[in-house]
Design a protein around this motif. Structure first.
Motif, short mmCIF file in Angstrom:
data_model
loop_
_atom_site.label_atom_id
_atom_site.label_comp_id
_atom_site.label_asym_id
_atom_site.label_seq_id
_atom_site.Cartn_x
_atom_site.Cartn_y
_atom_site.Cartn_z
N ALA A 198 46.37 51.51 37.88
CA ALA A 198 45.90 52.54 37.22
C ALA A 198 47.47 53.38 36.49
O ALA A 198 47.17 54.58 36.07
CB ALA A 198 44.78 53.56 37.92
N CYS A 199 48.74 52.81 36.58
CA CYS A 199 49.62 53.53 36.48
C CYS A 199 50.06 53.81 35.01
O CYS A 199 50.34 54.86 34.98
CB CYS A 199 51.33 52.72 36.17
N GLY A 200 48.99 53.26 33.98
CA GLY A 200 49.37 53.94 32.72
C GLY A 200 50.20 53.56 31.80
O GLY A 200 50.02 53.70 30.45
N LEU A 201 50.95 52.52 32.51
CA LEU A 201 52.06 51.86 30.96
C LEU A 201 51.26 51.82 30.07
O LEU A 201 51.77 51.49 28.94
CB LEU A 201 52.90 51.34 31.80
N CYS A 202 50.58 49.96 30.43
CA CYS A 202 49.64 49.66 29.09
C CYS A 202 48.76 51.06 28.08
O CYS A 202 49.04 51.01 26.84
CB CYS A 202 48.35 49.00 30.18
N ALA A 203 48.54 52.05 28.39
CA ALA A 203 48.02 52.65 27.62
C ALA A 203 49.16 53.52 26.66
O ALA A 203 49.53 53.40 25.61
CB ALA A 203 46.83 54.08 28.83
#
Ligand code: SF4
Ligand code: SF4
Length: 167
Positions: free
Chosen positions: A61-66
């Motif tokens: 859930a690091c958010g890099l994809c988002a």
């Protein structure tokens, strides 16, 4: 304009000749779903949230994809892994909620490229048709690959050829 031209006969025969010339040609259409068209090796379809070889969710859930997503199609909520959940989540943080809006997604693959954990990849399948907009919001339960330890057959079927190596 001659009489023949007024009757449009030459044009009609010419048109019919073109029509008949196509009757005996190989049809370009495929009788899906009985027949399936082979996709190119570079085809990128529906996203898969990956697990490691022990069946633990890889996403942290690091958010890099988002952040990388140009269509702003990904939303997630992070949660802390609790004691006793080490067999479920590989990292100390995991995605309690992970959603992709397939109506926004352009299947560019940037989410896959941005992920430092090989936790997401685009497979060879595509999102099936749906009558409702809500049907195109894919949640974690739709995206997460089956557990290789408890559902080995389903895992192999879902994995596909584009899956990164489990490690
Ligand atoms: S494939 Fe592209 S558009 Fe779709 S979720 Fe990933 S980054 Fe966003
Ligand atoms: S899929 Fe990868 S990039 Fe996206 S939140 Fe999970 S670990 Fe981070």
């Amino acid at each position: 304009m001659t009489l023949m031209e007024r009757l449009y006969l030459p044009s009609i025969f010419k048109g019919m000749a073109i029509t008949f010339s196509h009757i005996f040609k190989k049809t370009p259409t495929i009788r899906y779903p009985e027949q399936e068209r082979p996709f190119a090796k570079v085809f990128r379809g529906l996203q898969v949230l990956n697990r490691d070889e022990e069946g633990r969710e890889k996403c942290t859930a690091c958010g890099l994809c988002a952040l990388a997503c140009p269509a702003e199609a990904i939303t997630m909520e992070a949660a802390e892994r609790q004691r006793g959940e080490e067999h479920l989540y590989r990292e100390e943080k995991y995605a309690a909620k992970y959603e992709i809006n397939m109506l926004r997604c352009i299947f560019c693959g940037l989410c896959e490229e941005a992920c430092p954990k090989d936790a997401i990849y685009l497979s060879e399948t595509f999102a099936p048709a749906n009558y409702k907009r809500n049907g195109f919001i894919y949640g974690k339960e739709d995206l997460l690959i089956p557990n290789p330890l408890t559902q080995p057959e389903e895992y192999e079927k879902a994995k596909g050829e584009r899956a990164p190596a489990t490690h």
